[in-house]
Design an enzyme around this catalytic site. Structure first.
Site: not given
Ligand code: UDX
Ligand code: UDX
Length: 475
Positions: A173, A232, A288
């Protein structure tokens, strides 16, 4: 006899999708698939019953995730072709395709502690799929994973399953929080990695067809599974590297008369460099960047590539330096002591338009100031009080009782500025720009300081009002 797997992969279009993990990735991604593919039934399951209950809330403002545009899509699809459920096994058994979208935190124990991804949830999912599935499935890795995890998943599925065939795809993603829905609707590219076998190809094509319901075919890239997994990590590492690069220059600008924004603009005009992702800040956060780079570092080290590991680790070292530098500047500017001083945080989320606080710079800046006995008052338009205390308590720097004593969380920013020594802007929420800054100034102790970690406010205007205004990357 040669066994032809190909016959076992459903030839028909995908009609039922299950996604394990109703988080920041699973929730929005599946909502958009449901919206754009009315002919596909999408079921999002999670072991966390509370989270599922929140996704099923009638009041759409109570969805567990705040993303602009999300609630409208959920309203249009929920209980039509989008379902949120805790019945994990049933959804797995019914689906043609299972997305694994569970969290993969950095390991906090054992080998690879602090660097490697903890794959226990992924393994649990794979074992559960193997146990439950009674017909052939395509299993899609959506979670970011170390390179070669698909192999491990395949091994578990092939050896513990009920004799059904599994095809494993990697479909990372790339959405960013705060713009997740737009990123999904108008993705620059979709990456699908799979085996270079006839069945692997077929599975890749079937998943491509899902995305082709709303994206042009040429934006859907197919690779082998390892390239997809690695891409990724590399994409996030390159993005984070840009932020650390410009942040390193911000420190240099503060020691000279250069202005980091002007430098960013000047270099960004070079089309080879490009203008995006050059905003200097208090440091990157989010679930991430750090995790994926640590993963890259760990993999490189494990493969004996120490120089490669050191190179990428520097991106994190620079980010930690930026957060510390911001906190140190507050302390030294406030006459080398913040003990007992009221410092107001505007923002706690790791970026605007999200309620996510994972790895937010605010947490670490707060921790450094609390070590100096500052009294913090925090306001964030989307982050709940319990999240802020959870973040601070998780660091284990001091007891939860001490955190409670030193930190106040408020619902109205105007309430908290009374008698404050300084305001620190940690998140770039648009609404902060339109506040009545004259009124804020009047309520604060003088001299009144602003430390703008996002370069959000108008320097000239703030100085005209009378603030001592400091921003990242400019004297
Ligand atoms: C997560 C990871 O952080 C990221 O690296 C990855 O790319 C996508 O999954 P995110 O969706 O942001 O991202 O995580 P989170 O909001 O913590 O959601 C994960 C969900 O999975 C939680 O709601 C948790 O309860 C659930 N889960 C976890 C299950 O349903 N089964 C499990 O065994 C473990
Ligand atoms: C990132 C990647 O952009 C996305 O493609 C991947 O799937 C998940 O990780 P995210 O972490 O949700 O997404 O947000 P992003 O907009 O990338 O910002 C990450 C951090 O960098 C934030 O704390 C943001 O404030 C900071 N940032 C970003 C800066 O400080 N300066 C910039 O110019 C851009």
């Amino acid at each position: 006899m040669y066994f032809n797997f190909q016959d076992y992969i459903p030839m028909k279009e995908i009609t039922k999708i299950c996604c394990i993990g109703a988080g920041y990735v699973g929730g929005p991604t599946m909502s958009v698939i449901a919206k754009k593919c009315p002919h596909i039934q999408v079921t999002v399951v999670d072991i966390n019953a509370d989270r599922i209950a929140q996704w099923n809330e009638t009041d759409l403002d109570k969805l567990p995730i705040y993303e602009p545009g999300l609630k409208e899509i959920v309203a249009a699809t929920r209980n039509k072709n989008l379902f949120f459920s805790t019945e994990v096994d049933k959804a797995i058994d019914e689906a043609d395709v299972i997305f694994i979208s569970v969290n993969t935190p950095t390991k906090t124990y054992g080998k690879g502690k602090g660097q490697a991804a903890d794959l226990k949830f992924i393994e649990l999912c794979a074992r559960n799929i193997a146990k439950v599935a009674t017909n052939d499935k395509i299993v899609v890795e959506k979670s970011t994973l170390p390179v070669r995890t698909a192999g491990a998943i395949k091994n578990i599925l092939d050896n513990t399953g009920n004799g059904v065939n599994f095809e494993i795809l990697s479909n990372p993603e790339f959405l960013a929080e705060g713009t997740a829905i737009q990123d999904l609707l108008h993705a620059d590219r979709v990456l699908i990695g799979g085996d270079e076998t006839p069945t692997g190809q077929k599975a890749k094509d079937l998943l491509s067809q899902v995305y082709e319901n709303w994206l042009p075919k040429e934006r859907i890239l197919q690779t082998n599974v390892w390239s997809s997994e690695l891409s990724k990590l590399v994409a996030n590492a390159f993005l984070a590297q840009r932020v650390s690069s410009i942040n390193s220059i911000s420190a240099l600008c503060e020691k000279t008369d250069a202005n980091v924004e002007e430098v960013a603009r000047a270099i960004g005009y070079d089309s080879r460099i490009g203008s995006k992702f050059l905003s200097s800040s208090v440091g990157f956060g989010g679930s991430c960047f750090q995790k994926d780079i640590l993963n890259l570092v760990y993999i490189s080290q494990s493969l004996g590539l120490q120089e490669v590991a050191d190179y990428w680790e520097q991106v994190i070292i620079m980010n930690d330096y930026q957060k510390r530098r911001f906190a140190d500047n507050i302390i030294s500017t406030l006459y080398n002591t913040v003990s007992g001083k009221k410092i107001v945080f505007f923002g706690w989320a790791f970026k605007k338009d999200t309620n996510d606080t994972r790895e937010s710079a605010a947490i670490y800046v707060a921790d450094a100031l609390l070590e100096e006995r500052a009294e913090l008052s925090v306001f964030d338009p989307q982050v709940k009080e319990q999240t802020i205390f959870r973040d601070l308590d998780y660091l284990n720097t001091r007891s939860p009782e001490e955190n409670k004593k030193l930190v106040t969380v408020v619902d109205d920013p105007m309430d908290q500025v009374e008698n404050a020594h300084a305001i620190a802007v940690l998140t770039e929420w648009d609404e902060f720009k339109s506040y009545d800054w004259q009124k804020i100034y009047d309520k604060m102790l003088k001299p009144a300081f602003i430390f703008d970690g996002r370069r959000l406010l108008d320097k000239v205007k703030m100085e005209e009002i009378g603030f001592n205004y400091y921003r990242i990357g400019q004297v």
